[in-house]
Enzyme design. Structure first.
Site, PDB file in Angstrom:
ATOM      1  CB  CYS A   2      -7.002  -0.048  -0.608  1.00  0.00           C
ATOM      2  SG  CYS A   2      -8.396   0.950  -0.028  1.00  0.00           S
ATOM      3  N   GLY A   3      -5.457   1.831   0.725  1.00  0.00           N
ATOM      4  CA  GLY A   3      -4.919   2.973   1.445  1.00  0.00           C
ATOM      5  C   GLY A   3      -5.899   3.576   2.427  1.00  0.00           C
TER       6      GLY A   3
END
Length: 289
Positions: A241-242
């Protein structure tokens, strides 16, 4: 025997509902963690007795280049003892957004060999919607220290080299929990200095697609269908993800769906997206492009 003492503290799985928690709130041995991050901590309210699992603070390794990096075993165990977690505690984690960062707390504890942990389905919004009480969030936990001992499990949190190998492995799938726009590179990254796009061979599965309109995790059969629609028949799943936070929502969904071979890329896009010839990036919405 009081009401809270009459219920088993063993979670029925990695997810518990508001009623399950409310019936046990205040029971000896139960630790409730508020794992909210960023703006989701600004409300100032928490479930009564909740302790701060601070992913923006002590529960990340700030010497690492990427944010929200898992601390070492000794540091993590020290933080858990400082928060009053015993080896036989039961932990329920929630966050102010619903299910956003609480799954990261669940996965971190599992990675350190602790299994009596669950995520509150729907988080604080579900708790408030059910009319349950809240209190002002304390600045810090000031209760007795716990006896938590870390027993790290290998393979639950992995590095860039492992993910690079997984991208080339036809038996594995790397699923990206960011929005489809960030995956495609058509929306800017919220952290400065990162390239837009995704890893070559990665597959897009925004974490919110595993939740219903009320912010609850979808039923197991629907989760299996949603993940299978992206990963096909591959059972070895890696999540990114981030910054390694919402990737854990995908891990939670996959666990609920019955998948057993799961790993989270700890550095996630905060590491991969940094300028580097060793970590290629592609753009466009095509799955696995």
């Amino acid at each position: 025997m009081s009401a809270v003492r009459s219920h088993s503290l063993v979670p029925p799985g990695p997810l518990v509902g508001v009623d399950w928690l409310a019936e046990r709130l205040g029971a000896p041995g139960l630790v409730v963690f508020d794992a909210s991050v960023g703006a989701h901590r600004d409300g100032g309210r928490c479930i009564p007795g909740a302790r701060p699992f601070d992913l923006d603070g002590d529960l990340s390794d700030h010497t690492a280049a990427a944010p929200h990096t898992m601390p070492g075993a000794e540091a993590f165990a020290g933080a858990m003892r400082a928060l009053g977690v015993d080896e036989d505690s039961t932990v329920v984690a929630y966050d102010g957004a619903g299910i956003y960062s609480s799954a990261r707390a669940w996965w971190m504890l599992r990675a350190m060999g602790f299994d009596r942990v669950a995520v509150l389905d729907g988080g604080l919004p579900a708790w408030l919607a059910a009319g349950r009480p809240v209190e002002e969030r304390a600045a810090a936990y000031e209760g007795p220290r716990g006896s938590f001992a870390a027993r790290p499990r290998t393979g639950l949190l992995v590095d860039a080299a492992t993910v690079s190998a997984a991208l080339a492995d036809p038996a594995a799938a790397v699923l990206d929990a960011r929005t489809r726009e960030r995956f495609a590179g058509t929306a800017p990254e919220p952290r400065p200095g990162l390239r837009g796009g995704h890893m070559p061979g990665a597959l897009s599965l925004p974490f919110g697609e595993l939740q219903d309109a009320d912010g609850l995790m979808r039923p197991a059969a629907e989760l299996r269908e949603a993940i299978g629609a992206v990963a096909g028949d591959r059972e070895q799943l890696y999540f990114s993800c981030g910054s390694g936070v919402t990737a854990c929502v995908l891990a939670l969904g996959a666990d609920l769906a019955g998948y057993g071979r799961l790993a989270v890329y700890d550095g996630s896009w905060s590491e991969w997206g940094m300028p580097s010839p060793d970590r290629p990036v592609v753009t466009g919405a095509g799955a696995g492009s």
